[in-house]
Enzyme design. Structure first.
Site, PDB file in Angstrom:
ATOM      1  N   LYS B  90       0.805  -1.228   0.000  1.00  0.00           N
ATOM      2  CA  LYS B  90       0.000   0.000   0.000  1.00  0.00           C
ATOM      3  C   LYS B  90       0.836   1.276   0.000  1.00  0.00           C
ATOM      4  O   LYS B  90       0.441   2.294  -0.555  1.00  0.00           O
ATOM      5  CB  LYS B  90      -0.945  -0.001   1.202  1.00  0.00           C
ATOM      6  CG  LYS B  90      -2.026  -1.085   1.156  1.00  0.00           C
ATOM      7  CD  LYS B  90      -3.005  -0.848   0.021  1.00  0.00           C
ATOM      8  CE  LYS B  90      -4.170  -1.834   0.069  1.00  0.00           C
ATOM      9  NZ  LYS B  90      -5.067  -1.677  -1.107  1.00  0.00           N
ATOM     10  N   GLU B 112      -9.835   5.764   3.024  1.00  0.00           N
ATOM     11  CA  GLU B 112     -10.648   4.669   3.535  1.00  0.00           C
ATOM     12  C   GLU B 112      -9.715   3.506   3.809  1.00  0.00           C
ATOM     13  O   GLU B 112      -8.642   3.423   3.212  1.00  0.00           O
ATOM     14  CB  GLU B 112     -11.708   4.267   2.500  1.00  0.00           C
ATOM     15  CG  GLU B 112     -11.248   3.276   1.426  1.00  0.00           C
ATOM     16  CD  GLU B 112     -10.136   3.786   0.516  1.00  0.00           C
ATOM     17  OE1 GLU B 112      -9.996   5.012   0.381  1.00  0.00           O
ATOM     18  OE2 GLU B 112      -9.400   2.955  -0.057  1.00  0.00           O
ATOM     19  N   SER B 379       1.578  -9.756  -1.067  1.00  0.00           N
ATOM     20  CA  SER B 379       1.235  -8.332  -0.964  1.00  0.00           C
ATOM     21  C   SER B 379       1.413  -7.733   0.422  1.00  0.00           C
ATOM     22  O   SER B 379       1.633  -6.538   0.547  1.00  0.00           O
ATOM     23  CB  SER B 379      -0.196  -8.118  -1.442  1.00  0.00           C
ATOM     24  OG  SER B 379      -1.078  -8.977  -0.752  1.00  0.00           O
TER      25      SER B 379
END
Lengths: 267, 415
Positions: B90, B112, B379
């Site tokens: 991220k 969010e 990830s």
């Protein structure tokens, strides 16, 4: 310019202009708190001086709405309200009244049904216009053309953040009226309206031959008078829903009468 | 970094800008700022500098030999995005978007978050650049990802619980959009995935595309060839788009996205819009969606909060429709087993989201349905999920359960 004769919305605004009066446009979440309430409410609004009724299709994810209309939308969906129900309510109203009706919806329920089917069913039910809150000018030219070319008026929104050039484009491409959003933000009753509102609405009117309605935060008779001084009509939604919660249909209709009278003091 | 010079707002039929009018100028401003930034060598150099010295790139491409033995396919490489600062991919996006916010002169950031990884990565970038940070998070996700809530608060962000709707990522996104509509003049919305109105899917994909660029170079260096299969989990789909993008032009490389099947496809409790949804409009773009016959958005479910979303990025819809990528799904149980298996095999605790990709590769490997070499986007790290998984009970733990993704896990739609 020749074109089709004005629909019910255009005719109503012409009549208002001839009388020097301002329009009153209540918004109703269909199915909240029940379909029976909605039927009684829209019939009462039609009799009680609504010039256009915004009949809302409840949506699961109303991203442009504040807590009040989120609550009413969720409540209506919890009751099982469908798009068919919205058309049924409209058809029943239409048997008793000529009040112009605009279907207010987020795009997905319209898209899901297919625009052609949606337009046909809405017209059959007696709708005069459609107001998709998340279909801004230029977002989807093909879908927009389908609505613009239909017998339904496609009511466009302009916002305080919209550039002057874009306001002009929106005003040119809107049908029925232009909906001016009174503030940057979501729907919901507010204590105060913004001071710049009159100037901004004036800017819209200077580039549009269409009537301009103002909504978002219009909640009281005082607001209605302020909007009426600047614009052709006031849209009231959340305040009516709040009143419906507190005082039932009779309470909501009492507020509607107050707002109607306040608008009639302008002119 | 490099970016996409083309600013088309669609991927085939998908994408677009289906938003309230109030946001249109902000989207125009963002698209213009992004185009300017891409043309500015100083911006590109700063992204590269922070990637190397703050985020910790390039991340390793690690060959997972014990996982290979379990899965019956080799070689399998893990692209270690879990080793990025803050523990997931991220941050590739949040650092880039925070720099963009600075260029636009916006002092306030909103985001969010589902699993909390994007929220942590946003809070981190905001601390780095001294920006005010508000993160919207579903109340249910706050319960299952409490560690990340505390991390965000430590980093100086305000976490606002969202009680509406399903109290998960979808509703957090609604609330972030409402905040943005209200405060758009001084606020930038750092959206966390390749979703939302244009130009967000493009910007997020570009900032994440470093994953696939590195992986492509790294696997060529060790294998002397491109991978046959590239696999990533798909919620909104940002790690997958980041991993896939560099390989889209390589026709021999199979791109496989793994959605969350939750309790199973057809159960009404999944997060697999590409597997069992149909096109619709949510959060500003047209893409596959879980929805009912009336166009109401259907609640999603996944054990992985970061996949618990009824929509998916528009570019994935396009890649599926054109046949360039294939989308499969894995149920909660198989993902939990994969989550429990990898630590003992490789000394790596994967995020529950990532565990979906691992579970699918393990299952497909056993069936002989995947071609090697395989590159999986690992990830994120799974520390955030340890408490939640331990509360789910120990079903599936231990050698008799067969390790990653074994048992009745499903390898794709209809299986």
């Amino acid at each position: 310019m020749s074109g089709p004769p004005p629909g019910r919305i255009g005719a109503r605004f012409e009549a208002l202009a001839a009388q020097g009066r301002r329009g009153f446009i209540p918004y109703v979440t269909t199915g909240y708190p029940s379909l029976a309430h909605t039927r009684e409410l829209v019939a009462g609004l039609a009799e009680g001086g609504a010039d256009v009724i915004e009949l809302g299709i409840p949506f699961s994810d109303p991203m442009a709405d504040g807590p009040t209309i989120q609550r009413s939308s969720q409540g209506a969906l919890d009751q099982g309200t469908t798009v068919d129900d919205v058309f049924d309510v409209l058809a029943e109203l239409r048997r008793a009244s000529d009040v112009p009706v605009v279907i207010f919806s987020y795009l997905n329920p319209v898209f899901s049904r297919g625009v052609e089917t949606f337009v046909r069913e809405a017209i059959e039910a007696g709708a005069d216009g459609v107001l998709p809150t998340d279909l801004p000018l230029g977002a989807d030219p093909e879908l927009e053309a389908g609505l613009l070319e239909s017998r339904l008026d496609l009511v466009r929104l302009a916002a305080p953040t919209t550039t002057p050039e874009r306001v002009a484009q929106i005003a040119r491409s809107s049908q029925g009226f232009v909906y001016y959003i009174a503030r940057t933000g979501v729907t919901g009753a507010r204590r105060e309206l913004r001071g710049e509102l009159a100037r901004e609405v004036g800017a819209v009117r200077s580039v549009s031959s269409l009537p301009v309605a103002v909504g978002f935060g219009v909640s009281t008779a005082e607001h209605a008078r302020a909007v009426g001084a600047a614009a052709d009509a006031a849209v009231v939604g959340s305040a009516l829903v709040d009143r419906l919660d507190e005082g039932g249909v009779a309470g909501a209709l009492a507020l509607a009468r107050e707002l109607r009278e306040a608008l009639d003091e302008v002119g | 970094m490099s970016g996409s010079p083309v600013q088309a707002d669609r991927y085939g039929a998908y994408g677009g800008r289906y938003v309230p009018e109030t946001l249109i100028p902000a989207l125009d401003e963002l698209a213009a700022a992004y185009a300017e930034a891409l043309a500015d060598p100083a911006f590109l150099a700063e992204v590269d500098h922070l990637s190397a010295n703050y985020v910790g790139r390039p991340t390793p491409l690690y060959r997972a030999r014990r996982f290979e033995a379990e899965a019956g396919v080799a070689p399998v490489y893990l692209k270690r995005e879990d080793l990025n600062h803050t523990g997931a991919h991220k941050i590739n996006n949040t650092v880039g978007q925070a720099l963009l916010a600075g260029r636009m002169g916006k002092p306030r950031i909103i985001a969010e978050t589902g699993a909390g990884q994007h929220g942590v990565a946003t809070a981190t970038a905001c601390a780095l650049f001294d920006l005010e940070c508000v993160v919207y998070m579903g109340a249910e996700d706050i319960e299952r990802q409490s560690l990340n809530v505390y991390r965000m608060e430590l980093l100086g962000a305000e976490v606002r619980p969202v009680e509406s709707g399903t109290r998960t990522l979808k509703d957090a996104t609604n609330e972030a959009l409402r905040d943005w509509v209200t405060n758009v003049r001084d606020t930038h919305y750092i959206i966390g995935s390749v979703v939302g109105p244009h130009p967000f899917p493009l910007i997020v994909r570009d900032f994440q595309a470093v994953i696939g660029r590195e992986a492509r170079r790294q696997i060529q260096a060790v294998e002397g060839r491109l991978p046959a299969s590239v696999v990533a989990c798909v919620g909104g789909g940002s790690n997958a788009m980041g991993m896939f993008h560099a390989f889209v032009g390589d026709e021999g490389v199979a791109l496989i996205g793994v959605e969350a099947a939750g309790d199973g496809l057809g159960s009404g409790r999944s997060s697999a819009p590409l597997s069992e949804g149909r096109p619709g409009v949510l959060h500003g773009s047209l893409s596959y969606l879980l929805q009912d016959a009336d166009g109401q958005i259907a609640p999603a479910h996944s054990v992985a909060a970061g996949l618990d979303y009824p929509g998916v990025g528009p570019e994935h819809s396009h890649l599926m429709d054109t046949g360039r990528a294939r989308y499969v799904s894995v149920e909660d149980g198989a993902a939990e087993r994969a989550f429990r298996a990898l630590p003992g095999l490789e000394g790596i605790i994967p995020a529950l989201e990532t565990a979906h990709a691992l579970a699918w590769v393990a299952e497909a490997g056993r069936r002989g349905e995947i071609e090697a070499p395989v590159a999986i986007c690992l990830s994120g790290r799974g520390d955030k999920d340890v408490v939640h998984v331990s509360r789910l009970g120990d079903g599936g733990r231990g050698p008799e359960s067969g390790g990653a993704g074994a048992g009745e896990s499903q390898a794709g739609p209809g299986s």
